[in-house]
Design an enzyme around this catalytic site. Structure first.
Site, PDB file in Angstrom:
ATOM      1  N   SER A  90       0.514  -1.336  -0.289  1.00 33.43           N
ATOM      2  CA  SER A  90       0.653  -0.444  -0.061  1.00 33.43           C
ATOM      3  C   SER A  90       0.728   1.374   0.316  1.00 33.43           C
ATOM      4  O   SER A  90       2.472   1.221  -0.081  1.00 33.43           O
ATOM      5  CB  SER A  90      -0.805  -0.516   1.235  1.00 33.43           C
ATOM      6  OG  SER A  90      -0.991   1.478   1.788  1.00 33.43           O
ATOM      7  N   TYR A 104      -1.474  -0.323  10.497  1.00 33.91           N
ATOM      8  CA  TYR A 104      -1.826  -0.442   9.611  1.00 33.91           C
ATOM      9  C   TYR A 104      -0.756  -0.269   8.419  1.00 33.91           C
ATOM     10  O   TYR A 104       0.258  -1.301   7.972  1.00 33.91           O
ATOM     11  CB  TYR A 104      -3.170   0.146   8.798  1.00 33.91           C
ATOM     12  CG  TYR A 104      -3.506  -0.193   7.295  1.00 33.91           C
ATOM     13  CD1 TYR A 104      -3.247   0.189   6.449  1.00 33.91           C
ATOM     14  CD2 TYR A 104      -4.049  -1.827   7.572  1.00 33.91           C
ATOM     15  CE1 TYR A 104      -3.552  -0.086   4.916  1.00 33.91           C
ATOM     16  CE2 TYR A 104      -3.665  -2.204   5.719  1.00 33.91           C
ATOM     17  CZ  TYR A 104      -3.705  -0.885   4.822  1.00 33.91           C
ATOM     18  OH  TYR A 104      -3.763  -1.037   3.101  1.00 33.91           O
ATOM     19  N   LYS A 118       2.031  -3.196   6.783  1.00 34.05           N
ATOM     20  CA  LYS A 118       2.566  -2.789   5.660  1.00 34.05           C
ATOM     21  C   LYS A 118       4.268  -3.049   4.563  1.00 34.05           C
ATOM     22  O   LYS A 118       4.751  -3.609   4.423  1.00 34.05           O
ATOM     23  CB  LYS A 118       1.830  -2.090   4.304  1.00 34.05           C
ATOM     24  CG  LYS A 118       0.234  -2.604   4.024  1.00 34.05           C
ATOM     25  CD  LYS A 118       0.356  -3.770   3.854  1.00 34.05           C
ATOM     26  CE  LYS A 118      -1.487  -4.126   3.361  1.00 34.05           C
ATOM     27  NZ  LYS A 118      -1.583  -4.876   2.883  1.00 34.05           N
TER      28      LYS A 118
HETATM   29  C1  WQD Z   1      -9.891   9.994   0.672  1.00 37.47           C
HETATM   30  C2  WQD Z   1      -9.936  11.349   0.771  1.00 37.47           C
HETATM   31  C3  WQD Z   1     -10.153  12.023   2.835  1.00 37.47           C
HETATM   32  C4  WQD Z   1     -13.752  10.157   3.335  1.00 37.47           C
HETATM   33  C5  WQD Z   1      -7.300   5.428   2.763  1.00 37.47           C
HETATM   34  C6  WQD Z   1      -6.368   4.264   3.518  1.00 37.47           C
HETATM   35  C7  WQD Z   1      -6.267   3.138   3.634  1.00 37.47           C
HETATM   36  C8  WQD Z   1      -5.785   2.191   2.015  1.00 37.47           C
HETATM   37  C9  WQD Z   1      -6.606   3.639   0.809  1.00 37.47           C
HETATM   38  C10 WQD Z   1      -5.056  -0.117   2.049  1.00 37.47           C
HETATM   39  C11 WQD Z   1      -9.507  11.798   1.588  1.00 37.47           C
HETATM   40  C12 WQD Z   1     -11.882  12.689   2.158  1.00 37.47           C
HETATM   41  C13 WQD Z   1     -12.709  10.778   2.869  1.00 37.47           C
HETATM   42  C14 WQD Z   1     -14.965  10.591   4.181  1.00 37.47           C
HETATM   43  C15 WQD Z   1     -13.804  12.539   2.966  1.00 37.47           C
HETATM   44  N1  WQD Z   1      -5.997   1.193   1.250  1.00 37.47           N
HETATM   45  N2  WQD Z   1     -12.803  11.742   2.840  1.00 37.47           N
HETATM   46  N3  WQD Z   1     -15.178  11.800   3.554  1.00 37.47           N
HETATM   47  O1  WQD Z   1      -7.609   8.552   3.171  1.00 37.47           O
HETATM   48  O2  WQD Z   1      -6.110   8.601   1.222  1.00 37.47           O
HETATM   49  O3  WQD Z   1      -6.234   6.512   2.966  1.00 37.47           O
HETATM   50  O4  WQD Z   1      -6.525   4.586   1.641  1.00 37.47           O
HETATM   51  O5  WQD Z   1      -4.362   0.082   1.815  1.00 37.47           O
HETATM   52  O6  WQD Z   1      -7.455   2.916   3.693  1.00 37.47           O
HETATM   53  O7  WQD Z   1      -4.731   4.409   3.853  1.00 37.47           O
HETATM   54  O8  WQD Z   1      -8.516   6.827   1.969  1.00 37.47           O
HETATM   55  O9  WQD Z   1     -11.556   6.662   0.547  1.00 37.47           O
HETATM   56  O10 WQD Z   1     -10.698   7.208   3.383  1.00 37.47           O
HETATM   57  O11 WQD Z   1      -9.740   8.987   1.561  1.00 37.47           O
HETATM   58  O12 WQD Z   1     -13.751  13.675   2.700  1.00 37.47           O
HETATM   59  O13 WQD Z   1     -15.772  10.118   4.283  1.00 37.47           O
HETATM   60  O14 WQD Z   1     -11.358  11.869   1.183  1.00 37.47           O
HETATM   61  O15 WQD Z   1      -9.696  13.105   3.808  1.00 37.47           O
HETATM   62  O16 WQD Z   1      -8.954  13.196   1.302  1.00 37.47           O
HETATM   63  P1  WQD Z   1      -6.981   7.643   2.139  1.00 37.47           P
HETATM   64  P2  WQD Z   1     -10.385   7.783   1.981  1.00 37.47           P
END
Ligand code: WQD
Length: 336
Positions: A124, A149, A153
């Site tokens: 990841s 997490y 990884k």
């Molecule tokens: C994306 C963007 C949030 C939810 C995840 C994790 C992990 C990884 C995939 C495996 C950010 C914004 C989100 C919401 C929002 N998986 N957001 N409202 O944080 O990049 O990381 O990536 O490794 O699951 O590391 O993904 O989808 O949570 O957030 O505004 O209700 O959407 O602030 O900018 P993220 P995300």
């Protein structure tokens, strides 16, 4: 090749199973179904037109993994099994270390016992110490990360490197996913998060379906084109194709590559793409930033292009359209 997918009933595993079969491989799934559904394997079998055997059990059980390898004449393993909720890992670090490291070690040991040397690991972008724009594989990776997490990884990547040093016959690929989104174009399989989705795409899908009241946008004061967080959203089928390319190009040693588009999409970009797909505005409000979030996290995918002769072909709009088809047809996921 005869390929074992540990955790193969999950979102990425089930899509990868179909693409592997389309490329002529034989697939077996081992999954404890703690965060996945048997229905996903059934539907993937139907879509692929081939029965996909499912062994229900713990990938941390070395004997079970070994028996599954022997029983099915497995020649390669793609290791998806593991816990993957960033927030949950902060609350339950010991479970994350036990499950994620334990399953990787047990799987590698079972492979060694049965002379299987081909290994693809689901890593990841969370292993990067400093998220940013166009991250290259040479960017600092370590265990000084904001959550257990990501640390699991990074630790498993180190375990794979050490296993390779000890056994030069090991042929390994480490795939650093950015943000997997989308669903199979049939709408039959997709992401099926348990409870309230942590990730953006499934949450917006549930808002569009009326399952969630409104999207809370975690901050609009980041230094990005519209102030909201920017991520590299990669379609799950592009990701699946990246696994097949990595499997088919395995060589002795360890190849570590980013699987991402290289393009960034903001929260508003995702929201607006969804509104265009469903033809109506979706309720949302801007709230405080989520602790630990970075402004930007996008991949430099050049190494994967070069070494795997692979590149993404699907757009964010494709991923939103496919996500919505899956959500509309399966409002309760695999629960039916
Ligand atoms: C994306 C963007 C949030 C939810 C995840 C994790 C992990 C990884 C995939 C495996 C950010 C914004 C989100 C919401 C929002 N998986 N957001 N409202 O944080 O990049 O990381 O990536 O490794 O699951 O590391 O993904 O989808 O949570 O957030 O505004 O209700 O959407 O602030 O900018 P993220 P995300």
């Amino acid at each position: 090749m005869r390929v074992l997918l540990t955790g193969g009933a999950g979102f990425i595993g089930s899509h990868t199973a179909i693409v592997l079969i389309e490329h002529g491989h034989h697939v077996v799934v081992l999954d404890d179904l703690s965060n996945a559904s048997e229905e996903a394997v059934r539907r993937a079998s139907r879509l692929a037109g081939v029965d996909i055997p499912l062994a229900v059990g713990d990938a941390g059980d070395r004997e079970l993994v070994g028996r599954t390898i022997a029983e099915h004449g497995i020649e390669a393993v793609i290791h998806f099994a593991g816990r993957k909720a960033v927030g949950e890992s902060v609350a339950k670090p010991l479970e994350y270390y036990r499950v994620n490291l334990g399953s990787a070690i047990a799987t590698l040991e079972a492979m060694a016992e049965h002379g299987v040397t081909r290994f693809v690991f689901s890593s990841s972008a969370t292993v990067y110490e400093q998220p940013g724009e166009l991250l290259a594989e040479s960017a600092p990776v370590g265990i000084d990360l904001p959550n257990p997490y990501g640390r699991t990884k990074a630790m498993i990547e180190a375990i794979v490197a050490d296993a390779s040093t000890a056994d030069p016959s090991l042929q390994a690929a480490v795939l650093r996913y950015f943000n997997p989104v989308g669903a199979h174009a049939s709408g039959e399989i997709g992401e099926d998060p348990k409870g309230i989705p942590n990730n953006l795409m499934p949450f917006v899908a549930q808002v569009a379906a009326g399952v969630r009241e409104r999207l809370r946008i975690f901050g609009d004061d980041y230094n990005t084109h519209d102030g909201t967080g920017v991520r590299d959203y990669i379609h799950v089928l592009d990701l699946a194709e990246g696994h097949v390319a990595a499997l088919e190009k395995l060589e002795p040693g360890v190849l570590t590559v980013n699987l991402g588009t290289g393009a960034g999409g903001s929260v508003f970009d995702v929201l607006h793409a969804f509104e265009a797909t469903v033809g109506r505005e979706l309720p949302h409000e801007v709230v405080a930033r989520r602790p630990g979030d970075a402004a930007v996290s996008t991949a430099n995918p050049a190494l994967a292009h070069e070494r795997l002769d692979w590149r993404t072909t699907r757009t964010l709009a494709d991923a939103v359209r496919d996500t919505w088809r899956w959500q509309e047809r399966n409002p309760r996921g695999y629960a039916g």
